[in-house]
Design a protein around this motif. Structure first.
Motif, PDB file in Angstrom:
ATOM      1  N   ALA A 379       0.904  -1.221  -0.097  1.00  0.00           N
ATOM      2  CA  ALA A 379       0.095   0.013  -0.038  1.00  0.00           C
ATOM      3  C   ALA A 379       0.674   1.052   0.105  1.00  0.00           C
ATOM      4  O   ALA A 379       0.279   2.272  -0.748  1.00  0.00           O
ATOM      5  N   GLY A 380       1.946   1.128   0.604  1.00  0.00           N
ATOM      6  CA  GLY A 380       2.786   2.328   0.765  1.00  0.00           C
ATOM      7  C   GLY A 380       3.396   2.718  -0.710  1.00  0.00           C
ATOM      8  O   GLY A 380       4.093   3.659  -0.829  1.00  0.00           O
ATOM      9  N   GLU A 381       3.628   1.609  -1.651  1.00  0.00           N
ATOM     10  CA  GLU A 381       4.309   1.952  -2.813  1.00  0.00           C
ATOM     11  C   GLU A 381       3.181   2.340  -4.062  1.00  0.00           C
ATOM     12  O   GLU A 381       3.620   2.631  -4.965  1.00  0.00           O
ATOM     13  N   LEU A 382       2.046   2.156  -3.476  1.00  0.00           N
ATOM     14  CA  LEU A 382       1.123   2.612  -4.699  1.00  0.00           C
ATOM     15  C   LEU A 382       0.751   3.585  -5.176  1.00  0.00           C
ATOM     16  O   LEU A 382       0.607   4.070  -6.204  1.00  0.00           O
ATOM     17  N   LEU A 441       5.436  -4.082  -9.789  1.00  0.00           N
ATOM     18  CA  LEU A 441       6.776  -3.499  -9.254  1.00  0.00           C
ATOM     19  C   LEU A 441       6.485  -3.206  -7.767  1.00  0.00           C
ATOM     20  O   LEU A 441       7.417  -3.437  -6.844  1.00  0.00           O
ATOM     21  N   ALA A 442       5.384  -2.681  -7.343  1.00  0.00           N
ATOM     22  CA  ALA A 442       5.082  -2.361  -5.898  1.00  0.00           C
ATOM     23  C   ALA A 442       5.200  -3.681  -4.901  1.00  0.00           C
ATOM     24  O   ALA A 442       5.928  -3.638  -4.081  1.00  0.00           O
ATOM     25  N   LEU A 443       4.744  -4.664  -5.459  1.00  0.00           N
ATOM     26  CA  LEU A 443       4.907  -5.928  -4.840  1.00  0.00           C
ATOM     27  C   LEU A 443       5.972  -6.510  -4.681  1.00  0.00           C
ATOM     28  O   LEU A 443       6.650  -6.983  -3.615  1.00  0.00           O
ATOM     29  N   LYS A 444       6.922  -6.325  -5.794  1.00  0.00           N
ATOM     30  CA  LYS A 444       8.470  -6.904  -6.050  1.00  0.00           C
ATOM     31  C   LYS A 444       8.964  -5.906  -5.122  1.00  0.00           C
ATOM     32  O   LYS A 444      10.086  -6.672  -4.174  1.00  0.00           O
TER      33      LYS A 444
END
Length: 555
Positions: A379-382, A441-444
């Motif tokens: 969530a912090g990357e989205l 990418l966010a998950l990675k």
């Protein structure tokens, strides 16, 4: 990590040798230059299907060779190579080569040893992690989500696997014992009947030969009874030959002293009496031994018939009947003993199941906690990736018992919701191409610190975005590269390209009717020109070069 890629006669590539290093490597070029050819070529050494259309026109075969080097060989790769009897010395690179023939068929080699394409596919997951808009093997594939979550969570899979094996073994032993007891129960009535029949007869070891010999003697007695009776009469009575010899001996004894010859005659006559007495004794003994008792003979013959009939019934020798009796008794005893053993095995299986459940529940709790942490990290990357309206969720479900295994009783899948109020669904079901790449990418990034394949490739992850979002993608790719060791990105974004520590330009050239694709590693000046081209288009302006310089300086 991937250190070298050599391509020969693949589509538009005649000959190409590329060296790669640690960090973020970017590959750029105009649309249609042939970036996909590089990925197709790499896919060959990773076990993709060998299409004959990949062979360059006019050539009879094509080949791709990829070299991978490791500070320490990953255990999964080492195990796969060991199973395939392929030896790799410490520090020796892993070189995978694939040949494709224009008329069909392909060959695969690992360090010049022939191998199967199946082994290449097995190694691929630990060599290269490929993410793109149409990727169906990486983070998009739900089958790999549990492994990713466990790696993030640090789940103790070894302990869980041991508990699973112990339970599976206990259940297998219990099942086998149940089958044996059921079979024994099915045979029980027949065993009891056979044993009763044998017990009633009570055969003895060596009995057949003794009965046969006794029967033969009695049969001889029956046959010789007349002769024996006649001989008995000859030797009995006062006028028998032996009696007459004794009378003669007594008379001769009275006159034997009268002449030496008479004395000698007496001695001869005494010997005759003695011999005749011995003959009488032998005849008596023979008569006793060959006595003919019809009832005894009948009993012997009946016993022999019964013993031999029973032996034929059980398909064994008569002398084996006593051992057969003992075996039947043991088998009947085993029914009761087996049932007692069954109780012990059932208790052992319950204990093994409880131990597995305890480990599986512990793994479940670990995963649930990790899932919340992962959801928060993603969530912090989205938002920086212009996915601020989206939500990410790690779904963990408890599977039916028939689907439990060495990894526990859980199923895991990464789900997303792209719009407020919309339901969560699998990644590849509701996200568009650009959204999907950014979700990956966010998950990675969230998973990066927990490791993965030796080399990570993102294919046009920045498609459809620009400005701050592209910059955020570039920053995260660079961060991933520093944490993972090696990352390659096929990109159309100058912001992403500027983040690369190595920059490869893919270009297509034509000479007459021949078109070729080539790749070169750019120096600093070449990078400025390429990024300026990406910024300005066909005509590179001074403003574009200045902007390219600013992008390069910012990183």
């Amino acid at each position: 990590m991937l250190t070298r890629l050599s391509i020969r006669n693949i589509v538009l590539i005649e000959a190409l040798d590329l060296d790669f290093r640690r960090g973020l490597g970017v590959l750029t070029g105009e649309t249609g230059a042939g970036k996909s050819i590089l990925l197709d070529a790499l896919g060959l050494v990773l076990g993709d299907r060998a299409e004959t259309s990949l062979v360059r026109g006019g050539e009879d075969k094509a080949s791709v060779s990829a070299s991978f080097e490791f500070a320490e060989l990953p255990p999964a790769i080492a195990a796969a190579l060991d199973d395939a009897d392929i030896e790799l010395e410490p520090g020796e690179p892993l070189i995978i080569r694939r040949q494709v023939k224009a008329d069909g068929g392909s060959k695969a080699f690992i360090n010049d040893q022939p191998t199967s394409v199946g082994l290449l596919r097995e190694l691929a997951a630990n060599l290269v992690e490929l993410h793109g808009q149409h990727d169906d093997r990486g983070l998009v594939n739900p089958r790999g989500h549990m492994a990713l979550l466990d790696r993030f969570a640090g789940t103790d899979l070894d302990a869980l696997g041991r508990r699973w094996k112990a339970w599976a073994k206990a259940e297998a032993q219990l099942s086998e014992a149940r089958d044996q007891v059921e079979q024994a129960r099915a045979d029980q009535d027949l065993l009891i009947a056979h044993l009763a029949e044998l017990t009633a007869l009570e055969p003895q070891a060596g009995e057949e030969s003794r009965l046969a010999l006794s029967r033969a003697d009695m049969q001889k007695g029956e046959r010789l009874s007349g002769d024996l009776e006649e001989l008995r009469h000859l030797w009995e009575g006062s006028d028998s030959p032996l009696a007459n010899l004794r009378v003669a001996a007594r008379k001769l004894d009275r006159i034997a002293e009268e002449h030496p010859l008479l004395k000698e005659a007496l001695e001869a006559l005494d010997r005759a009496v003695i011999e005749a007495g011995e003959a009488e004794d032998k005849l008596e003994a023979a008569a006793m031994a060959l006595v003919h008792d019809p009832q005894a003979l009948d009993a012997a013959e009946t016993r022999l018939f019964e013993l031999r009939a029973l032996a034929r019934k059980h398909r064994c020798e008569v002398d084996a009947l006593p051992e057969l009796m003992r075996d039947m008794r043991v088998r009947l005893d085993a029914i009761e003993g087996g049932e007692a053993q069954l109780v012990a095995l059932e208790a052992g299986a319950r204990e093994a199941r409880e131990a597995y459940l305890k480990a599986a529940e512990k793994a479940h709790d670990t995963r649930v906690k990790a899932a919340k942490k992962l959801d928060k990290a993603v969530a912090g990357e989205l938002a920086p990736l212009k996915l601020d309206a989206a939500r990410f969720q790690t779904s963990i479900t408890i599977l039916p018992e028939d689907r439990w295994g060495a990894s526990g009783m859980d199923g895991a899948e990464f789900l997303i919701s792209t719009n407020p109020g919309s339901d969560f669904a699998p990644l590849n079901k509701i996200a568009s191409g650009g959204e999907l790449s950014r979700f990956i990418l966010a998950l990675k990034v969230a998973l990066a610190e927990k490791g993965g394949a030796a080399t990570i490739i993102f294919d046009e992850i920045d498609r459809g975005v620009g400005g701050a979002v592209a910059s955020a993608i570039g920053e995260r790719l660079a961060r991933l590269a520093s944490e993972e060791g090696q990352l390659l990105a096929v990109t159309h974004s100058p912001q992403v390209a500027a983040r690369g520590s190595q920059h490869y330009l893919i270009a297509k050239s034509s000479k007459g009717t021949v078109t070729k694709t080539g790749v070169i590693e750019l120096d600093a000046k070449g990078r400025q020109e390429e990024i300026a081209r990406m910024l300005s288009g066909a005509e590179i302006t001074s403003e574009a070069r200045a902007q390219a310089d600013r992008l390069l300086e910012d990183v």
